[in-house]
Motif scaffolding. Structure first.
Motif, short mmCIF file in Angstrom:
data_model
loop_
_atom_site.label_atom_id
_atom_site.label_comp_id
_atom_site.label_asym_id
_atom_site.label_seq_id
_atom_site.Cartn_x
_atom_site.Cartn_y
_atom_site.Cartn_z
N ALA A 184 33.93 26.00 45.75
CA ALA A 184 32.96 26.32 44.85
C ALA A 184 32.07 27.68 45.04
CB ALA A 184 31.79 25.35 44.86
N LEU A 185 32.02 27.97 46.11
CA LEU A 185 31.14 29.19 46.73
C LEU A 185 32.15 30.43 46.30
CD1 LEU A 185 28.69 30.67 47.81
CD2 LEU A 185 30.27 30.71 50.10
N VAL A 186 33.29 30.33 46.60
CA VAL A 186 34.48 31.49 46.46
C VAL A 186 34.48 31.69 44.87
CG1 VAL A 186 36.77 32.31 46.86
CG2 VAL A 186 35.32 31.46 48.87
N SER A 187 34.73 30.44 44.39
CA SER A 187 34.96 31.03 42.86
C SER A 187 33.56 31.21 42.09
CB SER A 187 35.57 29.69 42.15
OG SER A 187 34.52 28.37 42.31
N SER A 188 32.48 30.91 42.57
CA SER A 188 31.35 31.43 41.84
C SER A 188 31.32 32.80 42.02
CB SER A 188 30.27 30.51 42.44
OG SER A 188 29.06 31.04 41.85
N LEU A 189 31.30 33.03 43.38
CA LEU A 189 31.12 34.61 43.83
C LEU A 189 32.18 35.51 42.91
CD1 LEU A 189 30.34 34.54 47.81
CD2 LEU A 189 28.85 35.33 45.72
N PHE A 190 33.37 34.74 42.85
CA PHE A 190 34.61 35.72 42.24
C PHE A 190 34.29 35.97 40.68
CE2 PHE A 190 38.70 35.44 39.86
CZ PHE A 190 39.23 36.73 40.45
N PHE A 191 33.50 35.02 40.07
CA PHE A 191 33.12 35.25 38.68
C PHE A 191 31.72 36.18 38.55
CE2 PHE A 191 36.40 32.17 38.22
CZ PHE A 191 37.28 32.92 37.18
N HIS A 192 30.86 35.75 39.32
CA HIS A 192 29.44 36.14 39.20
C HIS A 192 29.16 37.40 39.66
CE1 HIS A 192 28.78 31.92 38.21
NE2 HIS A 192 27.92 32.43 37.35
N VAL A 193 29.62 37.81 40.74
CA VAL A 193 29.58 39.35 41.29
C VAL A 193 30.07 40.26 40.26
CG1 VAL A 193 30.06 41.00 43.10
CG2 VAL A 193 29.40 38.77 43.63
N PRO A 194 31.29 40.25 39.70
CA PRO A 194 31.73 41.28 38.91
C PRO A 194 30.99 41.28 37.59
CG PRO A 194 33.49 40.09 39.61
CD PRO A 194 32.31 39.25 40.13
N ALA A 195 30.41 39.90 37.18
CA ALA A 195 29.77 39.81 35.80
C ALA A 195 28.36 40.47 36.19
CB ALA A 195 29.66 38.32 35.44
N GLY A 196 27.75 40.20 37.28
CA GLY A 196 26.43 40.59 37.53
C GLY A 196 26.43 42.34 37.55
N LEU A 197 27.48 42.86 38.03
CA LEU A 197 27.49 44.18 38.37
C LEU A 197 28.01 45.05 37.04
CD1 LEU A 197 29.90 44.65 41.49
CD2 LEU A 197 27.39 45.15 41.20
N LEU A 198 29.02 44.25 36.16
CA LEU A 198 28.84 44.96 34.74
C LEU A 198 27.68 44.84 34.03
CD1 LEU A 198 31.23 45.68 32.51
CD2 LEU A 198 31.32 43.25 31.99
N ALA A 199 27.01 43.92 33.89
CA ALA A 199 25.64 43.43 33.47
C ALA A 199 24.72 44.76 33.63
CB ALA A 199 24.94 42.22 33.52
N LEU A 200 24.62 44.88 35.06
CA LEU A 200 23.74 46.04 35.61
C LEU A 200 24.16 47.19 35.01
CD1 LEU A 200 21.52 46.61 37.77
CD2 LEU A 200 23.33 47.06 39.20
N PHE A 201 25.40 47.68 34.95
CA PHE A 201 25.86 49.20 34.94
C PHE A 201 25.71 48.91 33.10
CE2 PHE A 201 27.57 48.86 39.06
CZ PHE A 201 26.71 49.81 39.44
N THR A 202 26.11 48.04 32.39
CA THR A 202 25.91 48.35 30.89
C THR A 202 24.65 47.89 30.48
OG1 THR A 202 26.79 46.15 30.67
CG2 THR A 202 28.54 47.81 30.84
N LEU A 203 23.61 47.73 31.09
CA LEU A 203 22.31 47.27 30.48
C LEU A 203 21.71 48.24 29.77
CD1 LEU A 203 20.28 45.04 30.23
CD2 LEU A 203 18.97 45.86 32.26
N ARG A 204 21.74 49.31 30.12
CA ARG A 204 21.13 50.74 29.35
C ARG A 204 21.91 50.75 27.61
NH1 ARG A 204 17.85 54.13 32.10
NH2 ARG A 204 17.89 53.90 34.32
N HIS A 205 22.76 50.30 27.70
CA HIS A 205 23.68 50.41 26.42
C HIS A 205 23.70 49.23 25.50
CE1 HIS A 205 25.30 54.32 28.12
NE2 HIS A 205 25.86 53.69 29.08
N HIS A 206 22.95 48.32 25.95
CA HIS A 206 22.89 47.10 25.30
C HIS A 206 22.03 47.28 24.14
CE1 HIS A 206 22.41 42.87 24.39
NE2 HIS A 206 23.68 42.63 24.79
#
Length: 100
Positions: free
Chosen positions: A33-55
């Motif tokens: 559960a930890l590995v699968s959660s990190l596998f999906f949430h870390v890239p999604a968080g980074l994507l959200a962080l870098f695209t927030l200004r354009h939202h």
């Protein structure tokens, strides 16, 4: 960790091929559960962080703050984010959505 090696019935399986208790089962489930959660949430968080200004909504909120002549201090952002997380947790535990 559990091993999926095949063994013959007359052979005694080693400790890695069997989960004798709840502790080993819980540990394996927790790790997956930890590995699968990190596998999906870390890239999604980074994507959200870098695209927030354009939202478009992020730009709208920034426009409201800019038009009001107000700056968002880090503590205010922390408070709003914590409040939003608290609301999500409350809705999740109350199971309001399951009754709709």
């Amino acid at each position: 960790m559990l091993s999926f090696r095949a063994f013959h019935p007359e052979q005694e399986p080693d400790i890695l091929t069997q989960a004798n208790g709840k502790h080993e089962m819980w540990y394996g489930v927790f790790l997956w559960a930890l590995v699968s959660s990190l596998f999906f949430h870390v890239p999604a968080g980074l994507l959200a962080l870098f695209t927030l200004r354009h939202h478009k909504y992020g730009a709208a909120i920034a426009g409201v703050y800019r038009a009001a002549g107000k700056e968002m201090i880090p503590f205010e952002a922390l408070t709003l984010g914590t409040g939003q997380t608290f609301c999500v947790v409350v809705v999740s535990f109350l199971r309001i959505l399951a009754t709709l």
